[in-house]
Design an enzyme around this catalytic site. Structure first.
Site, short mmCIF file in Angstrom:
data_model
loop_
_atom_site.label_atom_id
_atom_site.label_comp_id
_atom_site.label_asym_id
_atom_site.label_seq_id
_atom_site.Cartn_x
_atom_site.Cartn_y
_atom_site.Cartn_z
N LYS A 191 0.82 -1.22 0.00
CA LYS A 191 0.00 0.00 0.00
C LYS A 191 0.86 1.27 0.00
O LYS A 191 0.50 2.29 0.58
CB LYS A 191 -0.97 0.00 1.18
CG LYS A 191 -1.98 -1.13 1.13
CD LYS A 191 -2.98 -1.10 2.27
CE LYS A 191 -2.45 -1.76 3.50
NZ LYS A 191 -3.47 -2.03 4.52
N ASP A 224 -6.54 -5.78 10.32
CA ASP A 224 -7.84 -5.08 10.26
C ASP A 224 -9.01 -6.01 9.92
O ASP A 224 -10.13 -5.83 10.40
CB ASP A 224 -7.80 -3.88 9.29
CG ASP A 224 -7.22 -4.19 7.93
OD1 ASP A 224 -6.83 -5.35 7.68
OD2 ASP A 224 -7.16 -3.26 7.08
C1 GLC Z 1 -3.09 -5.26 2.63
C2 GLC Z 1 -2.42 -5.89 3.84
C3 GLC Z 1 -3.42 -6.63 4.70
C4 GLC Z 1 -4.59 -5.73 5.03
C5 GLC Z 1 -5.21 -5.17 3.75
C6 GLC Z 1 -6.39 -4.24 4.01
O1 GLC Z 1 -3.51 -6.27 1.78
O2 GLC Z 1 -1.40 -6.79 3.43
O3 GLC Z 1 -2.81 -7.09 5.89
O4 GLC Z 1 -5.54 -6.46 5.75
O5 GLC Z 1 -4.22 -4.47 3.03
O6 GLC Z 1 -6.02 -3.14 4.77
#
Ligand code: GLC
Length: 505
Positions: free
Chosen positions: A218, A253
């Site tokens: 991200k 999350d």
């Molecule tokens: C990315 C992260 C994951 C998280 C997701 C949503 O895929 O690797 O851990 O849950 O983003 O935030």
């Protein structure tokens, strides 16, 4: 905005002739998979995509205009047929099983150490720190019992500088904001408090309150965090400020969203995030988790699938635009499923398509703009606006293109094309996420009744997203899809972390 390397591959350097590029797509990802993971790729036959008469593209009185021809090509590339969804589900279930059996597979299937569902009777006050993608929050959660809770929180934007700062700067920033929050709510800082830490990145978790970061995604690139225990990094930053706070749970999350929704609805078995990133967690039976060697206290444990990393090139409908985006991203060849679904990337895929159509003179009379040339400048929020625009002249679409993106002039034909491109990219994302959910429901054998708690900006704000997911679920599961309830679990990630800290302490 995300940090970009200087050496961004020019968008169309590898040519967008569909047939060639799609072969290139498969090659590219096969190299990625075999090169990085040294694994054999399972060949899954992929059917061609029948459009079932549901074409989004208008044919004007039987004559194919240049626009129409391009749109038909794009429609073919972006449409995920019901048949392909079924193939995807079957393959994802196989991958889930592999990930549960051993490490090193596409789906990490990370044991979360969360082995209890909330009863709804938990009480007390717990802190939570929730780092998602674009922002983070500090929360105080009051568990009132009887399935009721209250929360006070402060939200902070995570800017580009912070995403590129050192790990120490990042964690010191968290500690500073936690202290500021405690001051603001007038908390007695002499009292020791427990904190649940929602950290929404892939971690290897050897215990509930321990976990080393496997890799950033991200757009984050903070140095000194990969392979380090993020709970320890946070504890050290809290110590530097003499804060009496004990981090008692490290939570993804998706896990937080699942547990917080289960607090009020015990039928909730899956938590999904469709926001800046995408991922899902669910309750799995311990006996199904072959790689688990720990105790079996309750017979089940929440598994964080990290489905964003799913990347089977023979099953996913990967277009040349996805490849261009991936090559220019901060983490090439990683998070392929996420790059086709989540809010950080949807607008960027559309931007690549528009640049292609401009380069051939099919859009805006071949005239783009500096703003549209800039990576990540076409935000997913713009797609939402365009998809919501049902005016005769597509006037809001005009405003996005001309006022926000600086395109000198747009015709109604141009605007229709842009709207259709948004619909194609948005619909593909919704259908792929529905396939992920169908795979989990199938793996759990919960086709009789299952509530899925979903959160994130894409699920909450992108027009028609939930309905497109429901349509796809119906195509995959038939009438049983009615038993799968998709529900918004807003703000669950922080609440869930606090609940987990309370339940497991
Ligand atoms: C990315 C992260 C994951 C998280 C997701 C949503 O895929 O690797 O851990 O849950 O983003 O935030």
């Amino acid at each position: 905005m995300v940090a970009w390397n200087d050496n961004i591959t020019p968008v169309f350097a590898f040519g967008l002739t569909t047939g060639i590029a799609l072969t290139a797509a498969t090659q590219y990802l096969l190299t990625a998979l075999v090169g990085n993971n040294r694994k054999q790729i399972v060949e899954v036959p992929v059917p061609s995509e029948p459009l079932n008469g549901h074409s989004l593209v208008r044919k004007e009185s039987g004559i194919l205009t240049q626009h129409t021809r391009s749109l038909l090509r794009l429609e073919k590339e972006f449409t995920v047929s019901g048949q392909r969804l079924q193939t995807l589900v079957r393959h994802m279930v196989q991958e889930m099983k592999k990930g549960l059996a051993a490490d090193g597979h596409q789906l990490k299937m990370i044991p979360s150490f969360v082995v209890r569902r909330p009863t709804g009777n938990e009480t007390g006050s717990v802190l939570a720190l929730d780092l998602g993608g674009s922002n983070f929050r500090v929360c105080e959660v009051y568990l009132e019992g009887q399935g009721r809770l209250r929360m006070r929180h402060r939200k902070y934007v995570v800017g580009d500088d912070l995403k590129r700062a050192s790990g120490r700067v990042l964690f010191d920033f968290f500690a500073e904001k936690i202290e500021g929050f405690l001051d603001e709510i007038g908390a007695d800082k002499a009292i020791e408090r427990n904190l649940g830490f929602t950290f929404s990145f892939p971690v290897g978790q050897p215990a509930l309150a321990q976990g080393h970061l496997l890799h950033w995604n991200k757009g984050f690139q903070c140095e000194g965090v990969v392979n380090r225990d993020v709970v320890q990094l946070l504890a050290e930053a809290l110590n530097r400020r003499n804060l009496k706070i004990k981090v008692t749970a490290l939570v993804n999350d998706t896990v937080g969203t699942l547990i917080s929704h289960a607090y009020t609805d015990p039928q909730t078995h899956i938590g999904v995030i469709l926001g800046t990133g995408t991922n899902a967690a669910y309750f799995e039976r311990i006996e199904e988790i072959g790689k688990w060697t720990g105790p079996n206290e309750t017979g089940e444990m929440v598994i964080n699938t990290e489905w964003g990393a799913y990347c089977e090139p023979s099953v996913l409908p990967i277009t040349p635009y996805d490849l261009a985006l991936d090559r220019a991203s901060t983490a090439p060849k990683m998070q392929i499923f996420e790059k086709m679904i989540s809010g950080m990337y949807l607008g960027e895929i559309v931007r690549y398509v528009l640049l292609d159509l401009i380069s051939t003179g099919e859009l805006f009379k071949g005239r783009g703009s500096k703003k549209l040339d800039t990576p990540y400048n076409f935000e997913t929020a713009n797609m939402s606006r365009i998809e919501r625009d049902h005016s005769l002249e597509l006037s809001d679409t005009k405003a996005v293109l001309e006022d926000i993106l600086g395109i000198p002039t747009t015709s109604i034909g141009d605007r229709r094309v842009v709207k259709t491109v948004c619909e194609l990219v948005g619909t593909r994302a919704a259908r792929l996420s529905a396939a992920g959910i169908a795979a989990i429901v199938t793996k759990m054998n919960r086709l009789d009744a299952c509530t899925v708690a979903l959160d994130g900006s894409v699920f909450e704000h992108y027009p028609h997203f939930a309905n497109r997911m429901r349509d796809a679920l119906r195509e995959m599961l038939g009438i049983t899809a009615e038993n799968i309830i998709l529900e918004l679990g807003r703000d669950g990630s922080g609440q869930g972390a606090a609940l987990i800290a309370a339940i497991h302490h």
